[in-house]
Design an enzyme around this catalytic site. Structure first.
Site, PDB file in Angstrom:
ATOM      1  N   LYS A   1       0.838  -1.206   0.000  1.00  0.00           N
ATOM      2  CA  LYS A   1       0.000   0.000   0.000  1.00  0.00           C
ATOM      3  C   LYS A   1       0.870   1.252   0.000  1.00  0.00           C
ATOM      4  CE  LYS A   1      -4.320  -1.964   1.293  1.00  0.00           C
ATOM      5  NZ  LYS A   1      -5.087  -2.590   2.339  1.00  0.00           N
TER       6      LYS A   1
ATOM      7  N   LYS B   1      -3.604 -10.055  -9.598  1.00  0.00           N
ATOM      8  CA  LYS B   1      -4.521 -10.540  -8.567  1.00  0.00           C
ATOM      9  C   LYS B   1      -5.800  -9.685  -8.585  1.00  0.00           C
ATOM     10  CE  LYS B   1      -5.033  -9.448  -3.779  1.00  0.00           C
ATOM     11  NZ  LYS B   1      -6.125  -9.791  -3.087  1.00  0.00           N
TER      12      LYS B   1
ATOM     13  N   LYS C   1     -10.080  -5.098  -5.224  1.00  0.00           N
ATOM     14  CA  LYS C   1     -10.783  -3.803  -5.294  1.00  0.00           C
ATOM     15  C   LYS C   1      -9.804  -2.678  -5.571  1.00  0.00           C
ATOM     16  CE  LYS C   1     -12.338  -4.363  -1.004  1.00  0.00           C
ATOM     17  NZ  LYS C   1     -12.834  -5.559  -0.331  1.00  0.00           N
TER      18      LYS C   1
HETATM   19  P1  ADP Z   1      -9.398  -6.841  -1.946  1.00  0.00           P
HETATM   20  O1  ADP Z   1      -8.000  -7.300  -2.309  1.00  0.00           O
HETATM   21  O2  ADP Z   1     -10.279  -6.818  -3.124  1.00  0.00           O
HETATM   22  O3  ADP Z   1      -9.402  -5.523  -1.197  1.00  0.00           O
HETATM   23  P2  ADP Z   1      -9.889  -8.019   0.608  1.00  0.00           P
HETATM   24  O4  ADP Z   1      -8.496  -7.643   1.003  1.00  0.00           O
HETATM   25  O5  ADP Z   1     -11.037  -7.286   1.232  1.00  0.00           O
HETATM   26  O6  ADP Z   1      -9.986  -7.921  -0.976  1.00  0.00           O
HETATM   27  O7  ADP Z   1     -10.040  -9.578   0.828  1.00  0.00           O
HETATM   28  C1  ADP Z   1     -11.100 -10.247   1.464  1.00  0.00           C
HETATM   29  C2  ADP Z   1     -10.805 -11.739   1.441  1.00  0.00           C
HETATM   30  O8  ADP Z   1     -10.813 -12.216   0.088  1.00  0.00           O
HETATM   31  C3  ADP Z   1      -9.421 -12.094   1.991  1.00  0.00           C
HETATM   32  O9  ADP Z   1      -9.483 -13.330   2.675  1.00  0.00           O
HETATM   33  C4  ADP Z   1      -8.588 -12.227   0.758  1.00  0.00           C
HETATM   34  O10 ADP Z   1      -7.476 -13.066   0.942  1.00  0.00           O
HETATM   35  C5  ADP Z   1      -9.565 -12.821  -0.235  1.00  0.00           C
HETATM   36  N1  ADP Z   1      -9.200 -12.417  -1.595  1.00  0.00           N
HETATM   37  C6  ADP Z   1      -9.192 -11.158  -2.086  1.00  0.00           C
HETATM   38  N2  ADP Z   1      -8.802 -11.134  -3.361  1.00  0.00           N
HETATM   39  C7  ADP Z   1      -8.542 -12.418  -3.701  1.00  0.00           C
HETATM   40  C8  ADP Z   1      -8.094 -13.055  -4.894  1.00  0.00           C
HETATM   41  N3  ADP Z   1      -7.863 -12.357  -6.002  1.00  0.00           N
HETATM   42  N4  ADP Z   1      -7.933 -14.393  -4.887  1.00  0.00           N
HETATM   43  C9  ADP Z   1      -8.181 -15.119  -3.768  1.00  0.00           C
HETATM   44  N5  ADP Z   1      -8.614 -14.586  -2.609  1.00  0.00           N
HETATM   45  C10 ADP Z   1      -8.795 -13.249  -2.557  1.00  0.00           C
END
Ligand code: ADP
Ligand code: TRP
Length: 322
Positions: free
Chosen positions: A111, A190, A193
């Site tokens: 970040k 990956k 959001k």
């Molecule tokens: P983002 O990366 O979209 O902000 P979050 O950090 O809120 O998502 O992740 C919420 C959950 O979803 C976590 O357990 C995270 O590891 C899982 N997750 C998020 N993106 C992925 C992805 N591309 N593949 C697998 N798991 C994911």
């Protein structure tokens, strides 16, 4: 039965990566574990400073879980900030957390590298997450691969605490499903959001189709062989298609004849089919916000009972009871 806990931030639209990385493995735990599921609004405050967005995001996240099949009678389901003990524990744990442990965390470093303002909250994010996990004496924590390090930090802090003050916390373990550890986004990175490359699972049909059609592919002509292992369209299809269908698609990639446009249409139809009932259910739930609030309130009461037991022990161990 193992105690399993996981949470999600109410900071954006639930996407396919969240679903396969965390939500589905967690829903699968409903019958064979004591399941704790929560919406981490305090963590979301590290990126959302907009009252309306956080409020509606929290209710939406609750509707997401319930629409996708979470049964509040077979788990404890609540909003993080409704159990304020977590903030107290977070402080107590932070006094046991070496700076170096937090400085090594990838999520924080990523970040900062992306110029996202580094507040103290963002830096201390893993300590609050450790408090989430340890407050409920969680054994298993289903997460996507990107959160593995945070669960390891929680384990490390628990170990330090136990060594210093005596056996207090259960040591948690991450549960990562290898086949869905990292779901790619429409651009092949990956899905996240923060990268604006997601396929939100509750999109209406038309925008969903548009989004799926935007999945990036290379310029190899239809007739030429292609490498399935380096294609994000293939990786996404694999999440939804049957084994028989994937065998066919695999043959087309290897022997030539895979037309990306048709495969994207297939992917759209599969996603739409899998989530259309949940989409309708989510709308229904959002029309009944009092019901959502009631479920979350009951969940918070149950969660708080457990939290109180842990906090009593922790305060005693640390010398805060005199
Ligand atoms: P983002 O990366 O979209 O902000 P979050 O950090 O809120 O998502 O992740 C919420 C959950 O979803 C976590 O357990 C995270 O590891 C899982 N997750 C998020 N993106 C992925 C992805 N591309 N593949 C697998 N798991 C994911
Ligand atoms: N940090 C997690 C994420 O961004 C969310 C989270 C907060 C969490 N506390 C947790 C996940 C405790 C599992 C357990 O996805």
């Amino acid at each position: 039965m193992k105690r399993t806990l996981s949470g999600i931030q109410p900071s954006g639209k639930l996407h396919i990566g969240n679903y396969f990385g965390m939500m589905q493995p967690m829903l699968q735990q409903m019958d064979n574990s004591e399941l704790y599921v929560f919406i981490v609004d305090l963590h979301a405050l590290t990126s959302v400073h907009d009252r309306e967005r956080l409020r509606t995001g929290t209710l939406e996240a609750a509707a997401d879980f319930l629409a996708l099949g979470l049964d509040p009678n077979r788990c404890i389901f609540w909003v993080q900030s409704d159990v304020p003990e977590v903030c107290e524990l977070s402080w107590l744990l932070s006094t046991m957390t070496p700076m170096g442990l937090l400085e090594r965390c990838h999520a924080y470093k990523d970040k900062v590298a992306k110029n996202i303002a580094a507040s103290h909250g963002l830096f201390a994010y893993p300590v609050l997450m450790a408090a989430d996990i340890l407050l409920y004496q969680s054994e298993i924590v289903p997460v996507g691969k990107d959160q593995k390090q945070h669960v390891e930090v929680a384990r490390d802090i628990a170990q330090r605490f136990n060594n210093t003050f005596g056996e207090t916390f259960v040591l948690p373990e991450p549960l990562i499903s290898e086949s869905t550890a990292i779901v790619p986004g429409v651009d092949g990175q990956k899905m996240s959001k923060s990268y604006d490359n997601t396929i939100p699972i509750f999109l209406e049909e038309k925008p969903l189709r548009k989004r799926v059609m935007s999945v990036q592919t290379d310029a190899t002509p239809v007739e030429d062989p292609k490498d399935p292992d380096n294609c994000n369209l293939y990786a996404l299809l694999k999440l939804f298609a049957s084994n028989a269908k994937m065998q066919e698609v695999h043959d087309l990639y290897v022997n030539g004849g895979a037309a990306y446009g048709y495969l994207k249409q297939d992917l759209f139809e599969l996603i739409n089919e899998q989530f259309s009932a949940a989409r309708a259910k989510k709308k229904e739930l959002l029309d009944n916000q009092d019901y959502l609030r009631q479920i979350l309130k009951e969940g918070a009461e149950k969660a708080r009972e457990k939290a109180t037991v842990t906090m009593d022990l922790v305060r005693d161990r640390m010398g805060l009871k005199y």
